[in-house]
Design a protein around this motif. Structure first.
Motif, mmCIF file in Angstrom:
data_model
loop_
_atom_site.group_PDB
_atom_site.id
_atom_site.type_symbol
_atom_site.label_atom_id
_atom_site.label_comp_id
_atom_site.label_asym_id
_atom_site.label_seq_id
_atom_site.Cartn_x
_atom_site.Cartn_y
_atom_site.Cartn_z
ATOM 1 N N VAL A 100 0.910 -1.277 -0.004
ATOM 2 C CA VAL A 100 -0.071 -0.044 -0.076
ATOM 3 C C VAL A 100 0.917 1.160 -0.092
ATOM 4 C CG1 VAL A 100 -1.397 1.462 1.489
ATOM 5 C CG2 VAL A 100 -2.069 -1.199 1.089
ATOM 6 N N LEU A 101 1.904 1.349 0.699
ATOM 7 C CA LEU A 101 2.802 2.392 1.036
ATOM 8 C C LEU A 101 3.349 2.592 -0.176
ATOM 9 C CD1 LEU A 101 4.312 1.822 4.321
ATOM 10 C CD2 LEU A 101 3.280 3.764 3.877
ATOM 11 N N GLU A 102 3.849 1.632 -0.819
ATOM 12 C CA GLU A 102 4.743 1.712 -2.143
ATOM 13 C C GLU A 102 3.794 2.085 -3.376
ATOM 14 O OE1 GLU A 102 6.516 -1.977 -2.882
ATOM 15 O OE2 GLU A 102 8.614 -1.419 -1.917
ATOM 16 N N ASN A 103 2.500 1.806 -3.412
ATOM 17 C CA ASN A 103 1.939 2.222 -4.425
ATOM 18 C C ASN A 103 1.177 3.719 -3.976
ATOM 19 O OD1 ASN A 103 2.054 -0.110 -5.862
ATOM 20 N ND2 ASN A 103 0.491 -1.172 -4.831
ATOM 21 N N GLY A 104 1.487 4.232 -2.983
ATOM 22 C CA GLY A 104 1.054 5.301 -2.737
ATOM 23 C C GLY A 104 -0.595 5.758 -2.446
ATOM 24 N N GLN A 105 -1.107 4.372 -1.872
ATOM 25 C CA GLN A 105 -2.503 4.527 -1.845
ATOM 26 C C GLN A 105 -2.658 4.862 -0.440
ATOM 27 O OE1 GLN A 105 -3.084 0.479 -2.627
ATOM 28 N NE2 GLN A 105 -3.535 0.970 -4.922
ATOM 29 N N VAL A 106 -1.646 5.037 0.478
ATOM 30 C CA VAL A 106 -2.041 5.148 1.888
ATOM 31 C C VAL A 106 -2.668 6.762 2.084
ATOM 32 C CG1 VAL A 106 0.424 5.971 2.468
ATOM 33 C CG2 VAL A 106 -1.163 5.116 4.283
ATOM 34 N N SER A 107 -3.241 6.763 3.018
ATOM 35 C CA SER A 107 -3.962 7.986 3.465
ATOM 36 C C SER A 107 -3.297 8.655 4.969
ATOM 37 C CB SER A 107 -5.353 7.915 3.468
ATOM 38 O OG SER A 107 -5.803 7.262 4.297
ATOM 39 N N MET B 89 8.687 7.001 5.838
ATOM 40 C CA MET B 89 9.236 8.577 6.054
ATOM 41 C C MET B 89 9.180 9.151 4.603
ATOM 42 S SD MET B 89 10.026 8.797 8.737
ATOM 43 C CE MET B 89 10.562 10.447 8.766
ATOM 44 N N THR B 90 9.283 8.264 3.407
ATOM 45 C CA THR B 90 8.969 9.118 2.174
ATOM 46 C C THR B 90 7.739 9.805 2.132
ATOM 47 O OG1 THR B 90 10.288 7.182 1.223
ATOM 48 C CG2 THR B 90 9.289 8.768 -0.403
ATOM 49 N N ARG B 91 6.590 8.964 2.509
ATOM 50 C CA ARG B 91 5.242 9.518 2.755
ATOM 51 C C ARG B 91 5.349 10.673 3.448
ATOM 52 N NH1 ARG B 91 4.515 8.215 -1.445
ATOM 53 N NH2 ARG B 91 4.428 5.838 -2.031
ATOM 54 N N LEU B 92 6.007 10.858 4.519
ATOM 55 C CA LEU B 92 6.047 11.861 5.455
ATOM 56 C C LEU B 92 6.905 13.110 5.133
ATOM 57 C CD1 LEU B 92 5.922 10.245 8.895
ATOM 58 C CD2 LEU B 92 4.036 10.814 7.504
ATOM 59 N N ASP B 93 7.394 12.907 3.665
ATOM 60 C CA ASP B 93 8.308 13.970 3.177
ATOM 61 C C ASP B 93 9.613 13.900 3.973
ATOM 62 O OD1 ASP B 93 6.833 14.740 0.938
ATOM 63 O OD2 ASP B 93 5.683 16.432 2.187
ATOM 64 N N GLY B 94 10.006 12.620 4.844
ATOM 65 C CA GLY B 94 11.228 12.932 5.231
ATOM 66 C C GLY B 94 12.092 12.049 4.943
ATOM 67 N N THR B 95 13.170 11.497 5.575
ATOM 68 C CA THR B 95 13.960 10.450 5.116
ATOM 69 C C THR B 95 14.461 9.690 6.507
ATOM 70 O OG1 THR B 95 15.729 11.938 5.430
ATOM 71 C CG2 THR B 95 14.948 11.682 3.204
ATOM 72 N N VAL B 96 14.772 8.310 6.157
ATOM 73 C CA VAL B 96 15.347 7.571 7.096
ATOM 74 C C VAL B 96 16.822 7.079 6.358
ATOM 75 C CG1 VAL B 96 13.987 5.650 6.855
ATOM 76 C CG2 VAL B 96 15.252 6.061 8.897
ATOM 77 N N ASP B 97 17.746 7.207 7.257
ATOM 78 C CA ASP B 97 19.322 6.654 6.653
ATOM 79 C C ASP B 97 20.012 6.266 7.555
ATOM 80 O OD1 ASP B 97 19.492 7.576 3.865
ATOM 81 O OD2 ASP B 97 19.057 9.642 4.520
ATOM 82 N N TYR B 98 21.023 5.461 7.012
ATOM 83 C CA TYR B 98 21.985 4.908 8.000
ATOM 84 C C TYR B 98 23.102 5.917 8.097
ATOM 85 C CZ TYR B 98 25.292 1.857 10.407
ATOM 86 O OH TYR B 98 26.311 1.228 11.256
ATOM 87 N N LEU B 99 23.392 6.123 9.475
ATOM 88 C CA LEU B 99 24.643 7.307 9.698
ATOM 89 C C LEU B 99 25.884 6.568 10.047
ATOM 90 C CD1 LEU B 99 24.368 10.254 9.943
ATOM 91 C CD2 LEU B 99 23.977 10.035 12.308
#
Lengths: 896, 75
Positions: free
Chosen positions: A732-739, A865-875
Motif C-alpha cells: 500500500v505504501l509503495e503504491n502511494g495509496q495510503v492516506s 518516511m518518504t510518505r511523510l516527506d522525510g527520510t531515514v538513513d543509516y548514519l
C-alpha cells in the motif's frame, strides 16, 4: 581619591560597554542580521590596531625627542596600503583560498606545509610580540599613575603591578570569550572586530580632541602653533636620510608581517573588495592620527616643567591646563589603543601556538593516530584558551621583570625589526615560485640571528647580555663582527645598521639556499598555487586517496569540526559526487576539500598530517606537476576542460555502476523475495496443518493438550497475519495509496509511546535509553501513528541487534532551520559497509539469522518516511549502528 | 586604471623621499644654508599624504564604477 574613583568607574563602564558591543555583534552575526558588520569601514577601523598605545602616547614622546621621525612609522604602512594591488590583494586572496589561519600557517603552507617552519615562525612571533604586549600594559599602568599623581597620590610599585595584572586578566578574559567561540580560526570574530572598531573611533576621537584643545585652546590657532613649532627645539629638519628611508621601509615591512596585523588584515577580511575602501580610508586614519602629534609635543615642551615625561604629554597637557574631562577622554583613548592591540595579538598568537605547537604534540602523543573517535575540539579550544592566557601572561611577566623601565619605549622598533625578518620569506613565497623550504629556513635563521645579535642583545644594555669588549672589539677579538659595525663599516646608526644587514643577509641567504636546493613536489605545487593564486582558484589534486576509508575520515572530521558540520560537509560532497547516502567516495577532490576545511580549524600543516595518517601519504601525480609546469593559457584551459569532462565521466560511471549494482541486487532480491515469502508462509502453515490434524484425528486428548495445540495454531495464525499485514502495508505504501491521518502532538510523547511498545514483552535484554527530554519538546503536525511505527521499528532493531555487553541506545534530537533530525545511535558493533547498502531493502537481514523477523521493518520505515516527506538513513561513523530520521520542519513546530 | 593604482605607491614613495635631499640641521649650519623649518616640512609631508588619500579614493571610486560597467556588459 574621589576623582580617581571616577576614573576607575569610567574605565569599568567603558569595558562593560565593549563587552556589550562585542556580544551584540556576535548575536547579530549569528542571527544573520550582521549585514552592517560587513561594512568596509569596519574593516578599515579594525586595521587601526596598528596604532597601539605606542602611537597614542609614544608618538608625541617620539616627536618631542626626535622631531618628525615619528612620521616614518605611519608613512610606511600608508605606502603599503596605497599599494594594496601589489601585495595585500594577493595575501588576502591566498588567505581565503587556502584557508590560512595565521602568518605562520601561511609560511608553512607555502613551503610544503612544513611544521618545522611553522614552529619557528610561531616562536619568533611570540618573542617579537611579548615585549610589545608588556609595553601596552605599562602604558595603561603608567597613565593611571600620571592621573593619581595629579591628585597628589602616588601608587606604590605593587599597586602598579596589581593594576597591570587586573588589566591583563581582563584582556585575556575578553579574548577567550570572544576569540574562541568557534573552532574555525578562519571564521570571522565579529565580536572582536566590532569592539576594536569602536576602540579605533574612541582613540582617534580622543587624540583629535586633545589636538584641537591644544591648537585652539592653549595656543591661538594654527599661526601661533607654526610659530611655536619653529621656535621649539625640534624646530628644524634634523632627520638623517638613512634613518628616514630605513624606518619607512621597516614600518611598511612590519605592517605586513606583524601577527596581529595579519590577523585583522587577512584573516578577518570579509571580502576582497573591502581592501579597495581601506586603500584610502586607512591612510586617512593614519594621517589624522599623526596630525596633531607635533603641536601636542611642542606645547608640552613649552608649557610643562622641564624633565616631564614627553611620552605622556597627551595626558599631562590637559591635566596641567585643568581640563580633567579631556584628560579622562585621553586616558580612555590610550586604554583603547593598548587593549585592542593586546586582544588581537593574543588571538593571533594563540592560534599559532595551538595549531603549530600544541596540536602536533598532542596528536603525536595520542597512540591511536587521527582515526580514534572522540571529540578533539575541546582539546583545540582549550589549547587556544590556555595559549591566550599564556601569551598575555608572558607579556605581564616581561613587564614585571623589565621593571617597566624606559627601555620599553625603544622596544617598539626592535620588535618591528624582529617581525620584519618574515618579509623576504613572505614576499618570496608569494612572488617567486623557486623559493624553497630550505631557503626559507636558512633565511629566517640568518635574519633572526643577526637581529638578535645586533639589536636585541645590545638593547638590554652593555654588560648585561653582551659584554662591553664584544661591543667594542667584536667577539673573540674579530673586529669585523662588532655588533654595531659589521665588516668594519662604522658611523652607521645602530638601528639602520642592524636592519640593513639583517634584511640584506636574510634575503641573500634565502635566495642562495633556494637556488641551491631542490623543492619537493608538494612545495612546487603549493608554490604554484600561491604565486599564481589568481589563475588557479582551486588546488590541484594531491591525494591519491583510493586506500582511504571514508568512514575513518568521517570519524576524524567529526572530532575536529563537530558532528554536525562534518556530516553536513560529507553529505554535500556525496551529493556532488552523485553517490547516495552520507558517505562520499574518498576521491582526491573530496580529500582536498576536507583538508582545506580542516586547515581552517587546526592549520594547514596539522590537517595535512592528519589526513596523511589515514590515507597513507600524499602523492603528487605527474599530471599535477604538468599542470603546474605548463603555463600557457591554452594548455591550462584545455586541461581544465579535459578535467571537467573526465570528472563528469567519472561521475556518470560511478552512478552507472551504482545503478547496475542496485539492479542486480534488486533482481536477486526479487528471487529471494519469492522464496522468502513462500518459506515464511509455509513454515506456520506446516505447523498449523500438523496440529489441526492432531486435533481432528485423535480423540484421547486431554483438555490441557487441546488448549496447548490450539494456542499454537492461534499463535502461528497471528504470525501469518502479521506477515501478511506487513506485506500489505508495504505494498500500500509503495503504491502511494495510503492516506495520512494528520494529528498534532509532541515528539517526546511519540517517543515515549514508541519506547513503551517496543520495550514491553521483551525482558531478556535490557536496553538502556539515553534521551534529552528538553530537546524533544517539539510540536509535530504529521501522522503520529506512522511516525511512531518508524520509531518502534528502529528501537526494536537496536534491541534485537545491538551486541554490546550493556546495550544502550542514545536518541538525539536536533532542530535545523528547515528540518527536525532524530538520531538513534546504539553502542553495538554497527553495520558493515556492504550491509549498509541493502538494509533498507525488503527481506534483508544482516548477519546470522539469530533473531526472528521477516526483514520488512526498515523497508516499511523508509516508505513511511518518504510518505511523510522525510527520510531515514543509516548514519555511518558513530561507533555503533545509527539511524537518522529527518522530518521537514513545517510539520514540526517548536512548542512555545 | 589598474596601472594608476599600481603606480600610486611608487609616486608616494618618490614624493616622500624628497626629504632625503633636505639638509639636516648640522649640515645646514656647516654649509651656511638655511635649514628647512619643521612647520614647512610638516606642511609638505601632510600635503603629500592628503594627495595620496584623495587620489586613492578617486581611484577606488573609478574602479568600482568600471567594475560595475563590466558587470553590466557581462549581463
Amino acid at each position: 581619591m574621589g576623582a580617581l574613583n571616577v576614573l576607575v568607574g569610567v574605565c569599568l563602564i567603558y569595558v562593560a560597554f565593549l563587552f556589550f558591543v562585542a556580544f551584540a555583534a556576535e548575536r547579530a552575526a549569528i542571527r544573520g542580521r550582521g549585514g552592517w558588520l560587513r561594512n568596509p569601514l569596519i574593516y578599515t577601523l579594525s586595521l587601526s590596531i596598528y596604532c597601539t598605545a605606542w602611537t597614542f602616547y609614544g608618538a608625541v614622546g617620539y616627536a618631542a625627542r626626535s622631531g618628525l621621525e615619528y612620521l616614518t612609522i605611519y608613512i610606511g604602512p600608508t605606502l603599503v596600503v596605497v599599494g594594496w594591488w601589489w601585495v595585500l590583494r594577493k595575501l588576502v586572496r591566498i588567505g581565503r583560498t587556502q584557508r590560512i589561519t595565521s602568518i605562520a600557517d601561511l609560511i608553512s603552507s607555502r613551503y610544503g606545509k612544513s611544521n618545522t617552519l611553522a614552529v619557528g615562525v610561531t616562536i619568533l612571533a611570540v618573542v617579537g610580540t611579548t615585549p610589545y604586549i608588556a609595553l601596552q600594559l605599562q602604558s595603561v599602568t603608567v597613565s593611571f599613575d600620571v592621573f593619581s599623581e595629579s591628585y597628589g597620590e602616588t601608587l606604590t610599585r605593587s599597586g602598579q603591578d596589581s593594576n597591570a595584572l587586573w588589566v591583563a586578566c581582563g584582556l585575556a578574559l575578553f579574548t577567550i570569550v570572544f576569540g574562541t567561540r568557534n573552532l574555525d580560526a578562519n571564521e570571522r570574530h565579529h565580536g572582536v572586530v566590532m569592539a576594536i572598531a569602536v576602540e579605533a573611533i574612541v582613540k582617534l576621537f580622543a587624540l583629535l580632541a586633545v589636538g584641537v584643545f591644544v591648537v585652539w585652546g592653549v595656543a591661538d590657532g594654527l599661526g601661533d602653533i607654526y610659530a611655536r613649532i619653529d621656535a621649539s627645539e625640534i624646530g628644524q629638519w634634523q632627520m638623517r636620510g638613512d634613518r628616514w628611508a630605513t624606518l619607512i621601509f621597516l614600518s611598511g615591512a612590519a605592517f605586513l608581517c606583524l601577527p596581529r596585523m595579519f590577523q585583522v588584515m587577512v584573516i578577518e577580511n570579509e571580502e576582497e573588495d573591502h581592501l579597495r575602501t581601506a586603500s584610502w580610508a586607512f591612510p586617512l586614519y593614519l594621517m589624522v592620527m599623526s596630525l596633531f602629534v607635533v603641536p601636542i609635543a611642542v606645547v608640552g615642551l613649552g608649557t610643562l616643567p622641564a624633565g616631564s615625561d614627553p611620552d605622556f604629554f597627551v595626558l599631562t597637557v590637559p591635566l596641567a591646563q585643568g581640563n580633567e574631562t579631556l584628560a579622562m577622554l585621553s586616558f580612555l583613548g590610550g586604554f583603547s589603543s593598548a587593549t585592542s592591540m593586546v586582544i588581537v595579538a593574543a588571538l593571533a598568537l594563540s592560534t599559532m601556538v595551538s595549531n603549530h605547537i600544541v596540536m602536533p604534540i598532542w596528536l603525536s602523543t595520542q597512540s591511536g593516530g587521527a582515526s580514534v573517535s572522540g571529540d578533539v575540539r575541546h582539546v583545540v579550544l582549550l589549547a587556544r584558551r590556555i595559549s591566550i592566557g599564556g601569551v598575555v601572561f608572558l607579556g605581564y611577566l616581561y613587564f614585571r621583570l623589565s621593571g617597566g623601565g624606559t627601555s620599553l619605549a625603544s622596544i617598539g622598533l626592535i620588535s618591528f625589526a624582529g617581525v620584519a625578518q618574515f618579509l623576504p620569506v613572505l614576499l618570496g613565497g608569494i612572488f617567486w615560485r623557486g623559493a624553497t623550504r630550505t631557503g626559507a629556513l636558512v633565511g629566517l635563521t640568518v635574519g633572526f640571528v643577526i637581529w638578535a645579535y645586533t639589536l636585541l642583545l645590545p638593547s638590554f644594555g652593555t654588560g648585561t647580555l653582551i659584554g662591553e669588549d664584544v661591543l667594542i672589539e667584536g667577539p673573540f677579538g674579530w673586529g669585523w663582527l662588532r655588533p654595531e659595525a659589521f665588516f668594519g663599516i662604522t658611523g652607521m646608526d645602530p638601528l639602520v645598521h642592524a636592519i640593513f644587514w639583517s634584511i640584506l643577509l636574510n634575503t641573500v641567504s634565502f635566495f642562495i639556499a633556494s637556488l641551491v636546493g631542490f623543492p619537493s613536489p608538494l612545495e612546487r605545487l603549493q608554490g604554484a598555487q600561491f604565486v599564481n593564486v589568481y589563475e588557479h582558484s582551486t588546488t590541484p589534486q594531491s591525494w591519491s586517496g583510493n586506500l582511504a576509508q571514508s568512514e575513518d575520515l568521517m570519524v576524524m572530521a567529526q572530532r575536529i569540526m563537530g558532528a554536525r558540520v562534518a556530516q553536513g560537509l560529507f553529505e554535500r560532497e556525496a551529493k556532488r559526487q552523485g553517490v547516495s547516502g552520507l558517505l562520499p567516495e574518498p576521491s582526491p577532490d573530496f580529500l582536498q576539500v576536507l583538508e582545506r576545511e580542516l586547515a581552517g580549524s587546526v592549520g594547514a600543516a596539522t590537517a595535512h598530517a592528519m589526513i596523511g595518517q589515514i590515507v597513507g601519504g600524499a602523492s603528487v601525480s605527474v599530471e599535477d606537476l604538468m599542470a603546474v609546469a605548463d603555463e600557457t593559457a591554452q594548455m591550462m584551459e584545455y586541461s581544465s576542460r579535459l578535467e571537467a569532462k573526465s570528472e563528469e565521466q567519472a561521475r556518470t560511471a560511478r552512478q552507472l555502476r551504482q545503478a547496475n549494482e542496485k539492479l542486480t541486487q534488486i533482481s536477486e532480491q526479487k528471487d529471494s523475495f519469492l522464496s522468502q515469502v513462500s518459506h515464511e508462509l509455509r513454515t506456520p502453515m506446516t505447523s498449523i496443518r500438523a496440529f489441526s490434524e492432531i486435533l481432528r484425528d485423535s480423540d484421547r486428548l486431554s483438555e490441557a493438550e487441546k488448549v496447548k495445540y490450539s494456542s499454537i495454531i492461534h499463535d502461528e495464525a497471528i504470525r501469518l497475519t502479521r506477515l501478511l499485514d506487513d506485506l500489505l502495508d508495504l505494498s500500500v505504501l509503495e503504491n502511494g495509496q495510503v492516506s495520512l491521518n494528520e494529528q498534532t502532538g509532541v515528539l517526546a510523547e511519540v517517543l515515549d509511546h514508541a519506547l513503551a511498545s517496543a520495550l514491553t514483552g521483551n525482558t531478556q535484554v535490557s536496553l538502556q535509553i539515553k534521551r534529552d527530554k528538553a530537546r524533544e519538546r517539539v510540536t509535530l503536525n504529521t501522522d503520529l501513528d506512522r511516525l511512531s511505527q518508524v520509531f518502534i521499528n528502529l528501537i526494536g532493531n537496536a534491541q534485537k541487534y545491538c551486541d554490546a555487553e550493556l546495550p544502550a541506545l542514545r536518541i538525539d534530537v536536533r532542530r535545523d532551520s528547515e528540518k527536525l533530525v532524530v538520531d538513534f545511535i546504539d553502542n553495538g558493533s554497527g553495520i558493515s559497509k556492504a550491509d549498509q547498502a541493502v538494509i533498507f531493502e525488503k527481506f534483508s537481514r544482516t548477519g546470522e539469522l539469530r533473531v526472528s523477523g521477516a526483514g520488512l521493518g526498515l523497508a516499511i520505515c523508509r516508505e513511511i518516511m518518504t510518505r511523510l516527506d522525510g527520510t531515514v538513513d543509516y548514519l555511518p561513523g558513530q561507533g555503533g549502528a545509527a539511524f537518522r530520521v529527518v522530518l521537514p520542519i513545517q510539520m514540526a513546530m517548536a512548542a512555545q | 586604471m589598474i596601472d594608476t593604482i599600481r603606480f600610486l605607491p611608487v609616486i608616494g614613495a618618490i614624493l616622500w623621499s624628497v626629504p632625503l635631499l633636505w639638509p639636516t640641521q648640522e649640515e645646514a649650519e656647516a654649509s651656511a644654508v638655511k635649514a628647512i623649518s619643521s612647520s614647512d616640512a610638516i606642511i609638505y609631508i601632510f600635503l603629500v599624504w592628503f594627495g595620496l588619500v584623495v587620489f586613492g579614493a578617486w581611484c577606488a571610486y573609478r574602479m568600482k564604477q568600471s567594475n560595475a560597467l563590466e558587470e553590466d556588459k557581462g549581463r
